[in-house]
Every structure is written in structure tokens, then in C-alpha cells.
Enzyme design. Structure first.
Site, short mmCIF file in Angstrom:
data_model
loop_
_atom_site.label_atom_id
_atom_site.label_comp_id
_atom_site.label_asym_id
_atom_site.label_seq_id
_atom_site.Cartn_x
_atom_site.Cartn_y
_atom_site.Cartn_z
N HIS A 247 7.99 8.76 3.92
CA HIS A 247 6.82 9.61 4.15
C HIS A 247 7.08 11.06 3.76
CE1 HIS A 247 4.42 6.74 6.96
NE2 HIS A 247 5.30 6.05 6.25
N GLU B 247 -0.47 -1.80 5.39
CA GLU B 247 0.53 -1.64 6.46
C GLU B 247 0.45 -0.25 7.07
OE1 GLU B 247 3.80 -0.52 8.71
OE2 GLU B 247 3.55 0.34 6.72
N GLU B 248 0.11 0.75 6.25
CA GLU B 248 0.15 2.15 6.68
C GLU B 248 -1.08 2.52 7.52
OE1 GLU B 248 2.69 3.89 6.47
OE2 GLU B 248 3.88 3.30 4.73
N ASP C 255 0.81 -1.22 0.00
CA ASP C 255 0.00 0.00 0.00
C ASP C 255 0.84 1.27 0.00
OD1 ASP C 255 0.73 -0.88 2.62
OD2 ASP C 255 -0.67 0.55 3.50
#
Length: 390
Positions: free
Chosen positions: A361, A138-139, A81
Site C-alpha cells: 500500500h 479483495e481490497e 484487484d
């Protein structure tokens, strides 16, 4: 660096897969396009079994070795993701979806594991079964837990499980790992402060100031790390959002706060949760109001098992050389839902160095395609070394 020649020959193909994933980022469990491509590729490679829809949109591929006498089955996990970030990297294959970006390298993780799966399905030079795991969400969505809850470990008899993440700042192609904690637990705090609304200028003495109470709670929470947590342990408590009131001269009845907590030790996690609730409630009472603190456990500590971490370090040395492997890495305070898989089975999580560049990020983050071959070689050697055919 002794990267496998056949893997090196896949470098351009892995980069092409990654660039395609990068152009088409998908969030959390909505990784339908990515998962579909992954499943199609695994079938093309000749995997013995390809199953979709594990943990909602996860994909599992099963590759059986030339021999099966060992009876061993290991899992290799990559996440798929992306993030809700507007990309500014300037790469020619930048995201085509406004507001979404692969800013953590999950496109690279997926490409590396696909490359390893292709090689393993062709050669099958191992004694046992390799299970390649492509995980959604996962995020922040706990996709790892969703896959475990959906029977990932039991359905395929996985005995050990391994994960890998790119890491800007670690030299290109180097590996870092450690037994014990690699990444922190990642939890959330929700606090609602209740006072008594009133006029902030004409009658503050007739109000119970929820803004003042919230401010004191923010300060008081920091005493937990300073005075309750062992100085040789680690903890972070951060209040990151405070909302209350709508105008300049009215004390609001309520204030709501949000924050995050990070720890590297399950016992410290328990302590911090208990003290946040106690300190929040007591501070509000001291100022004449009340407060409710809800502690939401999200991701556990990513805790490497000692034997598997030592084995993974040996594999990394086979790929990168002894001088390029740090097997006593300093834990980081980031969170990772591979922790749920490590709670279900023994295993280890390793960092692969990206070299210099923006952190994960960041809107201008760039994955380094030069590490694709090293990452795929790590996966292949882990399977072949764990389950040798000879």
C-alpha cells in the site's frame, strides 16, 4: 532452493504477465480486462473448465489430474484487484492509469497462480482435481465472500482451500505460516454525536458541545483495549476521521467519526463491538448529549486450520528448505478477505517473503519478480503432495 525446473523456465513469462497487469490496474469488481486475460490464458493452457463471472468478476479454472481415485478437490486462490494510489515506484512498467496502482502485489499473485496452472494443465501429475480461483475485490470489496456466496465451494466440490500473499520484510523466498490467526478481523465504526449547537465564544454554556463529547469518546474508547481486553490478547481501536462544524466560533450540532477495529479472536471481536457501543452512548449521555455507534463487520479473522497449516508448511519446506520456513509466524493486524473462504472450508494462508522494500500500500511499493518461481512452485507442490498420483 529446489524450484521446479519447468516452473523456473516460466519465470520470464510470468514476469511479462505481471508487468502487463501492473500497467493496467483495475479496482475492486471492475477487473474486466484482468479477468478476461486470465480466462483466455486458462483456456490456452487446456484447463478442463473455465468459468467467468463467479462473484461478479471472478474466474475459476478446473484442472483434473491423470487419476481421480482420491476423489479430492482443492482450491488455490489469487486476488486480482489494485488500489486507488498514485504510483511513484519508477519502474518502466508503471501504471498507465492515473490514481490506480498494484501496490499490494496482486498482479504477482495472479501471475504466480497462472504459472502454476500452466504447469499443472500440462503435467497433470496428481490424483484429484485442482481448482484455481482468481478473485476480484479483495481490497475492501469482500470479493472472497461474493465468490463463496456464488457457490464457489459447492459447485466444484472444493474440500480444502489455500491462499498466499507476498510480504515485504520477510527474506526473499522464505515462507511464514502459523496455525490459528494469521491476520486480524477488519471492522469499521461509524459514530454520530448529537449535542446542541451554539455560539462557541458568547454562549458555550447554553450549548451541548458535540466536539467536546466526540473528544471524550475518542479517549474513552482506548480504555476498552486497556481495561476490557485480556492483556494476552490483541485489539486495536483507532478513530481516524472526525468531522464537525464549518467555522471557528460556532459549536456544531453534530459530529461524525469513523474508525477501524482489529482483533485476532472472534470472542474479543464480540466483546469490543459490545463495549464500543456501550462506551460511546454512555460517554455522550454523561456530557448531556447523545451518540449512535454503528459497528460494521467487514472481514473476519483469517484463521488457519491446524492440519492444513502444518501441511502447507511442509510444502513450503519442499520448495524453500527447512531453514527458510517459519511455521510459528506472528499474526499481523492487517485484514484479508480470504478469511471468508477459510470460514467455508478448511485451509491455510501463507506469506512468501519479498526481501527488503516498501510495505504494501506504499506508492513506491515494488513486487520482487525473483519470487515468482518460488510462489508458482509452492502451488504446484501443494497440489502434487496433497493428491499424489503414485
Amino acid at each position: 532452493m529446489p524450484i521446479l525446473n519447468s516452473i523456473a523456465a516460466l519465470s520470464d513469462e510470468m514476469a511479462a504477465w505481471r508487468h502487463d497487469f501492473h500497467e493496467h490496474p483495475e479496482l475492486l469488481y471492475e477487473v474486466h480486462r484482468t479477468a478476461g486475460i486470465v480466462a483466455d490464458r486458462l483456456r490456452e493452457f487446456g484447463c478442463d473448465e473455465v468459468v467467468t463471472g463467479i462473484g461478479r468478476t471472478g474466474v475459476v479454472g478446473v484442472i483434473r489430474g491423470r487419476k481421480s481415485a482420491s476423489g479430492k478437490t482443492i482450491g488455490l486462490r489469487a486476488d486480482m484487484d489494485a488500489l486507488p494510489i498514485e504510483e511513484t515506484s519508477g519502474v518502466p512498467y508503471a501504471s498507465k492509469t492515473p490514481g490506480l496502482m498494484h501496490a499490494c502485489g496482486h498482479d504477482g499473485h495472479t501471475a504466480m497462480l497462472l504459472g502454476a496452472a500452466k504447469y499443472l494443465a500440462e503435467t497433470r501429475n496428481f490424483d484429484g482435481t485442482a481448482v484455481v480461483i482468481f478473485q476480484p475485490a479483495e481490497e475492501g470489496g469482500a470479493g472472497g465472500k461474493a465468490m463463496v456466496d456464488d457457490g464457489l465451494m459447492t459447485r466444484w466440490g472444493i474440500q480444502e482451500v489455500y491462499g498466499m500473499h507476498n510480504m515485504p520484510g520477510i527474506p526473499e523466498g522464505h515462507f511464514e505460516i502459523s496455525p490459528g490467526a494469521m491476520l486480524a478481523s477488519a471492522d469499521a465504526i461509524h459514530i454520530k454525536v448529537t449535542g446542541k449547537g451554539g455560539h462557541g465564544g458568547a454562549g458555550p454554556h447554553r450549548a451541548v458541545d458535540s466536539i467536546l463529547i466526540a473528544s471524550q469518546i475518542v479517549n474513552a474508547l482506548q480504555s476498552i483495549v486497556a481495561r476490557n481486553v485480556d492483556p494476552l490478547k490483541s485489539a486495536v481501536i483507532s478513530i481516524c476521521s472526525i468531522h464537525g462544524g464549518t467555522t471557528f466560533n460556532v459549536i456544531p450540532e453534530t459530529v461524525e467519526m469513523l474508525g477501524t477495529v482489529r482483533t485476532l479472536d472472534p470472542d474479543i471481536r464480540d466483546l469490543v463491538e459490545k463495549r464500543i457501543i456501550e462506551v460511546t452512548e454512555a460517554t455522550a449521555r454523561a456530557y448531556g448529549g447523545s451518540a449512535e455507534a454503528i459497528y460494521e463487520r467487514k472481514y473476519p479473522v483469517t484463521m488457519n486450520h491446524a492440519a492444513q497449516a502444518a501441511f502447507a508448511a511442509d510444502v513450503a519446506r519442499d520448495v524453500a528448505g527447512n531453514e527458510r520456513v517459519n511455521d510459528r509466524a506472528t499474526p499481523l493486524m492487517g485484514g484479508e478477505d480470504f478469511a471468508f473462504m477459510l470460514e467455508a472450508r478448511p485451509g491455510a494462508f501463507v506469506f512468501i517473503g519479498m526481501g527488503p522494500g516498501n510495505e504494501c500500500h506504499h506508492p513506491a511499493y515494488r513486487f520482487n519478480d525473483n519470487i515468482l518461481s518460488a510462489g508458482a512452485s509452492y502451488w504446484v507442490k501443494l497440489v502434487e503432495k496433497s493428491m499424489p498420483a503414485n
